[in-house]
Design a protein around this motif. Structure first.
Motif, PDB file in Angstrom:
ATOM      1  N   ILE A  10       0.600  -1.203  -0.489  1.00 29.81           N
ATOM      2  CA  ILE A  10      -0.006   0.085  -0.317  1.00 29.81           C
ATOM      3  C   ILE A  10       0.783   1.322  -0.205  1.00 29.81           C
ATOM      4  O   ILE A  10       1.824   1.474   0.899  1.00 29.81           O
ATOM      5  CB  ILE A  10      -0.529   0.207   1.105  1.00 29.81           C
ATOM      6  N   TYR A  11       0.541   2.285  -1.117  1.00 30.63           N
ATOM      7  CA  TYR A  11       1.336   3.096  -1.194  1.00 30.63           C
ATOM      8  C   TYR A  11       1.173   4.459  -1.578  1.00 30.63           C
ATOM      9  O   TYR A  11      -0.130   4.347  -2.075  1.00 30.63           O
ATOM     10  CB  TYR A  11       2.969   2.679  -1.707  1.00 30.63           C
ATOM     11  N   GLY A  12       1.477   5.332  -1.779  1.00 28.66           N
ATOM     12  CA  GLY A  12       1.445   6.854  -2.257  1.00 28.66           C
ATOM     13  C   GLY A  12       0.324   7.453  -1.496  1.00 28.66           C
ATOM     14  O   GLY A  12       1.543   8.164  -0.256  1.00 28.66           O
ATOM     15  N   GLY A  13      -0.956   7.396  -1.229  1.00 30.91           N
ATOM     16  CA  GLY A  13      -1.470   7.915  -0.159  1.00 30.91           C
ATOM     17  C   GLY A  13      -1.638   9.291  -0.236  1.00 30.91           C
ATOM     18  O   GLY A  13      -1.299  10.587  -0.804  1.00 30.91           O
ATOM     19  N   LYS A  14      -2.967  10.395   0.394  1.00 29.84           N
ATOM     20  CA  LYS A  14      -3.318  11.422   0.309  1.00 29.84           C
ATOM     21  C   LYS A  14      -2.794  12.274   1.516  1.00 29.84           C
ATOM     22  O   LYS A  14      -2.584  12.833   3.065  1.00 29.84           O
ATOM     23  CB  LYS A  14      -4.673  11.663   0.969  1.00 29.84           C
ATOM     24  N   SER A  15      -1.624  12.440   1.265  1.00 28.12           N
ATOM     25  CA  SER A  15      -0.385  13.529   1.979  1.00 28.12           C
ATOM     26  C   SER A  15       0.284  13.773   1.695  1.00 28.12           C
ATOM     27  O   SER A  15       0.909  14.336   0.258  1.00 28.12           O
ATOM     28  CB  SER A  15       0.570  11.782   3.234  1.00 28.12           C
ATOM     29  N   LYS A  46      -3.549  10.933  -4.956  1.00 29.75           N
ATOM     30  CA  LYS A  46      -3.299  12.052  -3.915  1.00 29.75           C
ATOM     31  C   LYS A  46      -4.796  12.385  -3.559  1.00 29.75           C
ATOM     32  O   LYS A  46      -4.697  13.559  -2.694  1.00 29.75           O
ATOM     33  CB  LYS A  46      -2.611  13.273  -4.801  1.00 29.75           C
ATOM     34  N   GLN A  47      -5.835  11.976  -4.106  1.00 28.01           N
ATOM     35  CA  GLN A  47      -6.995  12.319  -4.147  1.00 28.01           C
ATOM     36  C   GLN A  47      -8.009  11.401  -3.199  1.00 28.01           C
ATOM     37  O   GLN A  47      -9.188  11.716  -3.093  1.00 28.01           O
ATOM     38  CB  GLN A  47      -7.801  12.721  -5.290  1.00 28.01           C
ATOM     39  N   GLY A  48      -6.849  10.596  -2.862  1.00 35.31           N
ATOM     40  CA  GLY A  48      -7.269   9.311  -1.454  1.00 35.31           C
ATOM     41  C   GLY A  48      -7.803   8.017  -1.874  1.00 35.31           C
ATOM     42  O   GLY A  48      -8.861   7.525  -1.995  1.00 35.31           O
ATOM     43  N   GLU A  49      -8.380   8.113  -3.872  1.00 37.03           N
ATOM     44  CA  GLU A  49      -9.004   6.712  -4.682  1.00 37.03           C
ATOM     45  C   GLU A  49      -7.747   6.020  -4.603  1.00 37.03           C
ATOM     46  O   GLU A  49      -6.286   5.531  -4.661  1.00 37.03           O
ATOM     47  CB  GLU A  49      -9.394   7.997  -5.422  1.00 37.03           C
ATOM     48  N   TRP A  50      -8.206   4.678  -3.681  1.00 34.22           N
ATOM     49  CA  TRP A  50      -7.787   3.142  -4.335  1.00 34.22           C
ATOM     50  C   TRP A  50      -7.604   2.653  -5.605  1.00 34.22           C
ATOM     51  O   TRP A  50      -8.873   2.655  -5.707  1.00 34.22           O
ATOM     52  CB  TRP A  50      -8.183   2.217  -3.227  1.00 34.22           C
ATOM     53  N   LYS A  51      -6.927   1.945  -5.904  1.00 33.09           N
ATOM     54  CA  LYS A  51      -6.281   1.333  -7.036  1.00 33.09           C
ATOM     55  C   LYS A  51      -5.166   0.603  -7.051  1.00 33.09           C
ATOM     56  O   LYS A  51      -4.216   0.229  -6.587  1.00 33.09           O
ATOM     57  CB  LYS A  51      -6.281   2.010  -8.321  1.00 33.09           C
ATOM     58  N   LYS A  52      -5.736  -0.738  -7.639  1.00 30.31           N
ATOM     59  CA  LYS A  52      -5.554  -1.618  -7.055  1.00 30.31           C
ATOM     60  C   LYS A  52      -4.767  -2.451  -8.854  1.00 30.31           C
ATOM     61  O   LYS A  52      -5.079  -2.459  -9.348  1.00 30.31           O
ATOM     62  CB  LYS A  52      -6.415  -3.806  -6.344  1.00 30.31           C
ATOM     63  N   GLY A  53      -3.347  -2.680  -8.759  1.00 29.37           N
ATOM     64  CA  GLY A  53      -2.794  -3.296  -9.965  1.00 29.37           C
ATOM     65  C   GLY A  53      -2.773  -5.118  -9.690  1.00 29.37           C
ATOM     66  O   GLY A  53      -3.213  -5.857  -9.193  1.00 29.37           O
ATOM     67  N   THR A  54      -2.519  -5.731 -10.603  1.00 31.06           N
ATOM     68  CA  THR A  54      -2.448  -7.557 -11.014  1.00 31.06           C
ATOM     69  C   THR A  54      -1.066  -7.487 -10.101  1.00 31.06           C
ATOM     70  O   THR A  54       0.028  -6.601 -10.202  1.00 31.06           O
ATOM     71  CB  THR A  54      -2.019  -7.447 -12.719  1.00 31.06           C
ATOM     72  N   PRO A  55      -0.853  -9.121  -9.467  1.00 29.76           N
ATOM     73  CA  PRO A  55       0.190  -9.244  -9.491  1.00 29.76           C
ATOM     74  C   PRO A  55       1.666  -8.967 -10.128  1.00 29.76           C
ATOM     75  O   PRO A  55       1.765  -8.918 -11.145  1.00 29.76           O
ATOM     76  CB  PRO A  55       0.477 -10.396  -9.274  1.00 29.76           C
ATOM     77  N   HIS A 118       3.628   7.200   4.187  1.00 22.64           N
ATOM     78  CA  HIS A 118       3.892   8.511   4.832  1.00 22.64           C
ATOM     79  C   HIS A 118       3.425   9.493   5.849  1.00 22.64           C
ATOM     80  O   HIS A 118       2.837   9.264   4.853  1.00 22.64           O
ATOM     81  CB  HIS A 118       5.643   8.684   4.605  1.00 22.64           C
ATOM     82  N   GLY A 119       3.634  10.100   6.563  1.00 24.23           N
ATOM     83  CA  GLY A 119       2.583  11.412   6.796  1.00 24.23           C
ATOM     84  C   GLY A 119       1.837  10.497   7.381  1.00 24.23           C
ATOM     85  O   GLY A 119       0.769   9.960   7.571  1.00 24.23           O
ATOM     86  N   THR A 120       0.758  11.576   6.929  1.00 27.64           N
ATOM     87  CA  THR A 120      -0.854  11.387   7.124  1.00 27.64           C
ATOM     88  C   THR A 120      -1.995  10.511   6.571  1.00 27.64           C
ATOM     89  O   THR A 120      -1.191  10.216   5.266  1.00 27.64           O
ATOM     90  CB  THR A 120      -1.660  13.164   7.008  1.00 27.64           C
ATOM     91  N   PHE A 121      -2.474   9.452   7.332  1.00 26.09           N
ATOM     92  CA  PHE A 121      -3.304   8.919   6.968  1.00 26.09           C
ATOM     93  C   PHE A 121      -2.249   7.653   6.508  1.00 26.09           C
ATOM     94  O   PHE A 121      -3.208   6.747   5.734  1.00 26.09           O
ATOM     95  CB  PHE A 121      -4.141   8.994   5.688  1.00 26.09           C
TER      96      PHE A 121
END
Length: 380
Positions: A10-15, A46-55, A118-121
């Motif tokens: 899990i990475y990226g994030g609204k932060s 950055k807008q908080g949307e979750w997106k899943k990729g293939t393995p 890292h950081g918020t959320f």
């Protein structure tokens, strides 16, 4: 054929630390042993949307590749929560249907999550709470340790209860500042004086930190810090070396050799950390063996004071005048590329980056297994 452990990154994030998270995720995905692990990317925009990729079948070519998983199946979080399978984006609004229902429906589930936020959320207990409600194993600190580790005020209170020495500090909220600015300035000048450091209480990567040399600068620094959080902390200035120790483990944590940060600027702010590339790390730190032992012991005490698990980096000041040690803070999701302080400290201690990843996943699974023994109802 050996079954691979399915790891959700899990990475990226609204932060404000979104890009730092991408670099961390890229480094981890590059170093994973694909003979042992199947890696499933979960990217949060950055807008908080979750997106899943293939393995991932092999290491990605760039951080940018990790940031565009919509090219594949985008059933974000379907491996965690059944019923939340919108193709392009998922707003997490319910956690009542969890892993067991996904298994019953014949969906693939994950063995463990690796939050690289890292950081918020991501570092403040929020994502940890989500995974706790889903009853999923995850790498790193739990809800309590994450929240306390993010909030510098409560962190310092936990350290004080443990008897760990700290610098002089004061804290206040936005509403207190608006109602009693003059009194707070006077109290700060009497107890701390100038220069002093002003920081948002809840933020990582040295964002929002300012050094104040007089009253006008103090006011400006507080106003600046309040842009990033509703609570501010003011600390005394110490002429000191900055020494860091990495901690790894659950109930029986271990500490690495200490390392020293030599900042490229007057203090170790965001620019010195990530922008100019001129700060240096000295590993191991050139300090007496007795001092190194003291720092390692204090790092473990700090880790246990916040009920840490998995990993943390503990930062200290060693005052130049008399070599007195004062704890600065604990970071429950430290920088984690192969060139970050945390992995480099363990490399010098005798543990490679790949071994570190193996240990963290093992610790996550062990912690989760132990929690399954807890009874949550009064039923016999």
């Amino acid at each position: 054929m050996t079954t691979k452990t399915r790891v959700g990154l899990i990475y990226g994030g609204k932060s404000g630390e979104h890009e730092v998270s991408l670099q961390t995720a890229f480094a981890v995905s590059q170093a994973m042993n694909y003979d042992k692990y199947e890696i499933i990317p979960f990217y949060i925009t950055k807008q908080g949307e979750w997106k899943k990729g293939t393995p991932l079948l092999s290491p990605p070519e760039s951080p940018l590749a990790l940031a565009s998983p919509t090219a594949s199946s985008a059933k974000a979080m379907a491996s965690i929560f059944s019923g939340l399978q919108t193709e392009e984006k998922v707003q997490v609004s319910s956690v009542s249907s969890t892993v067991s229902q996904s298994q019953a429906a014949g969906e693939d589930t994950l063995d463990v999550f690796f939050p690289l936020l890292h950081g918020t959320f991501g570092e403040d207990g929020t994502i940890q709470g989500l995974l706790e409600m889903a009853n999923m194993p995850y790498v790193g600190a739990g809800v309590l340790a994450s929240a306390v580790g993010m909030d510098k005020v409560f962190m310092k209170k936990a350290f004080a209860a443990e008897g760990l020495p700290q610098c002089v500090y004061r804290h206040f909220t936005r509403s207190q500042w608006e109602k009693a600015q003059s009194d707070l300035i006077m109290e700060t000048e009497i107890s701390i004086g100038y220069p002093s450091f002003v920081k948002p209480a809840n933020l990582g990567s040295s964002v929002g930190i300012t050094k104040a040399n007089n009253r006008d600068e103090l006011i400006q620094a507080v106003e600046y810090a309040l842009r990033f959080d509703r609570k501010v902390i003011v600390e005394e200035n110490i002429d000191a070396r900055e020494i860091e120790v990495a901690v790894l483990g659950n109930d029986e944590p271990q500490a690495s050799v200490p390392g020293e940060i030599v900042s490229s600027s007057e203090y170790y702010d965001y620019k010195a950390k990530y922008v100019d590339g001129k700060s240096t790390m000295i590993i191991p730190a050139e300090i007496p063996a007795e001092l190194a032992s003291e720092l390692r012991e204090m790092a473990i005490r700090a880790f246990q004071a916040v009920d840490g698990s998995g990993l943390s980096r503990v930062d200290f000041f060693v005052r130049r005048e008399d070599q007195a040690v004062m704890i600065n803070e604990i970071n429950t999701m430290p920088g984690f590329t192969p060139f970050s302080m945390y992995p480099l400290l363990w490399k010098e201690t005798g543990k490679s980056y790949g071994e570190l990843l193996d240990d963290l996943i093992r610790l996550a699974l062990e912690r989760h297994a132990a929690k399954q023994k807890i009874q949550y109802t009064m039923d016999e």
